[in-house]
Scaffold this active site. Structure first.
Site, PDB file in Angstrom:
ATOM      1  N   ASN A  11      45.949  52.078  40.006  1.00  0.00           N
ATOM      2  CA  ASN A  11      46.638  50.799  40.163  1.00  0.00           C
ATOM      3  C   ASN A  11      47.589  50.643  38.978  1.00  0.00           C
ATOM      4  OD1 ASN A  11      47.411  48.149  40.406  1.00  0.00           O
ATOM      5  ND2 ASN A  11      45.379  47.286  40.011  1.00  0.00           N
ATOM      6  N   LYS A  13      49.711  48.435  38.511  1.00  0.00           N
ATOM      7  CA  LYS A  13      49.997  47.022  38.216  1.00  0.00           C
ATOM      8  C   LYS A  13      51.506  46.841  38.036  1.00  0.00           C
ATOM      9  CE  LYS A  13      45.334  46.506  36.501  1.00  0.00           C
ATOM     10  NZ  LYS A  13      44.395  45.838  35.610  1.00  0.00           N
ATOM     11  N   HIS A  96      42.444  41.694  44.197  1.00  0.00           N
ATOM     12  CA  HIS A  96      42.243  42.107  42.800  1.00  0.00           C
ATOM     13  C   HIS A  96      41.998  40.863  41.949  1.00  0.00           C
ATOM     14  CE1 HIS A  96      43.053  43.574  38.778  1.00  0.00           C
ATOM     15  NE2 HIS A  96      42.783  44.787  39.247  1.00  0.00           N
ATOM     16  N   GLU A  98      43.108  39.946  39.243  1.00  0.00           N
ATOM     17  CA  GLU A  98      44.330  39.336  38.693  1.00  0.00           C
ATOM     18  C   GLU A  98      45.013  38.460  39.746  1.00  0.00           C
ATOM     19  OE1 GLU A  98      45.972  42.981  37.153  1.00  0.00           O
ATOM     20  OE2 GLU A  98      44.337  43.006  35.693  1.00  0.00           O
ATOM     21  N   GLU A 166      34.740  45.487  40.628  1.00  0.00           N
ATOM     22  CA  GLU A 166      35.402  45.436  39.332  1.00  0.00           C
ATOM     23  C   GLU A 166      34.925  44.209  38.561  1.00  0.00           C
ATOM     24  OE1 GLU A 166      39.314  47.783  39.313  1.00  0.00           O
ATOM     25  OE2 GLU A 166      39.785  45.818  40.140  1.00  0.00           O
ATOM     26  N   GLY A 172      40.623  46.130  31.785  1.00  0.00           N
ATOM     27  CA  GLY A 172      41.620  46.136  30.713  1.00  0.00           C
ATOM     28  C   GLY A 172      41.069  45.771  29.355  1.00  0.00           C
ATOM     29  N   SER A 210      38.107  49.635  33.060  1.00  0.00           N
ATOM     30  CA  SER A 210      38.135  50.512  31.883  1.00  0.00           C
ATOM     31  C   SER A 210      37.588  51.914  32.162  1.00  0.00           C
ATOM     32  CB  SER A 210      37.417  49.861  30.699  1.00  0.00           C
ATOM     33  OG  SER A 210      38.066  48.646  30.332  1.00  0.00           O
TER      34      SER A 210
HETATM   35  P1  PGA Z   1      41.613  48.997  33.903  1.00  0.00           P
HETATM   36  O1  PGA Z   1      42.005  48.199  35.232  1.00  0.00           O
HETATM   37  O2  PGA Z   1      41.267  50.400  34.319  1.00  0.00           O
HETATM   38  O3  PGA Z   1      42.864  48.954  33.054  1.00  0.00           O
HETATM   39  O4  PGA Z   1      40.462  48.286  33.291  1.00  0.00           O
HETATM   40  C1  PGA Z   1      41.273  48.361  36.413  1.00  0.00           C
HETATM   41  C2  PGA Z   1      41.832  47.489  37.492  1.00  0.00           C
HETATM   42  O5  PGA Z   1      42.253  46.361  37.180  1.00  0.00           O
HETATM   43  O6  PGA Z   1      41.877  47.886  38.657  1.00  0.00           O
END
Ligand code: PGA
Length: 251
Positions: A11, A13, A96, A98, A166, A172, A210
């Protein structure tokens, strides 16, 4: 028992422009041959066409990061699932954290988007996960069960549905859920999918939050972890491919 083929989804983003996006997609495609896992790149919408061209003829699939619940119309700035399909996408991420947090998406919105994805011939990657406050208060399992029940689209099957667990506090942040925490939640998701879908045992359940090359082997070795949804590390082809290489072969 046959187990689903692992899926390693990147992803990107809101990252990537023409030059670096091309280079990144090209490097992932170049390193994708012979992997046990299926690879998926979800670039920002502006780069989907470009990444789809780079991935053409390879085993790398392309997906969107979000879609609208309607197939078209007066929705300024939004992208419809049939548009993603038209560009060569096979998947779309919906729900997601976010999107849930920054755009106020509720389970019912996620369910509608996932339904739109299926109607357009895309597979939906439905994301769910608890916040730190929910985990600390011991509410993780009920929260996950509620999000899953509220977000699953009607008529889903293992061919059209992927679930991504997640934990919000692990996205992140560099904080990774422990193997035991991941195992507990994935087992619950598997049970819930088994109760709802005739082929729930074959639906891929991804872990995200992560995921890095140095923790990929242990995370991808957990029961009922059928791949990973990778954010930050998917912006580095070497790291993304190393995570993919950590996915165990299954048959
Ligand atoms: P990350 O993000 O690997 O940077 O923690 C995962 C995600 O948001 O899908």
């Amino acid at each position: 028992m046959t187990l689903p083929r692992p899926l390693i989804a990147g992803n990107w983003k809101m990252n990537g422009h023409l030059a670096d996006g091309t280079a990144l997609a090209r490097a992932v495609v170049a390193g994708s041959a012979g992997l046990a896992a299926e690879l998926l790149i979800c670039p920002p919408a502006t780069l989907i066409g470009l990444v789809a061209r780079e991935a053409e003829g390879s085993a790398v699939a392309v997906g969107g990061q979000d879609c609208h619940a309607k197939p078209g119309g007066a929705f300024t700035g939004d992208i419809a699932a049939p548009m993603l399909k038209d560009l060569g996408c096979r998947y779309v991420i919906v729900g997601h954290s976010e999107r849930r947090t920054l755009h106020g998406e509720r389970d019912s919105d996620v369910q509608a988007k996932a339904g739109a994805a299926l109607a357009a011939g895309l597979a939906a990657i439905v994301c769910i996960g608890e916040t730190l406050a929910e985990r600390d208060s011991g509410a993780t399992l009920p929260v996950i069960a509620r999000q899953l029940a509220g977000s699953l689209p009607a008529g889903a099957s293992a061919a059209t549905l992927v679930v991504a667990y997640e934990p919000v506090w692990a996205i992140g942040t560099g904080r990774v859920a422990s193997v035991d925490q991941v195992a507990e939640v994935h087992a619950l998701i598997r049970r819930e999918l088994g109760a709802r879908l005739s082929d729930g045992a074959m639906v891929r359940i991804l872990y995200g939050g992560s995921v890095k090359p140095d923790n990929a082997v242990s995370l991808l070795g957990v029961a009922d972890v059928d791949g990973a949804l990778v954010g930050g590390a998917s912006l580095d082809a070497k790291a993304f491919l190393a995570i993919a290489a950590a996915a165990p072969a299954r048959r």
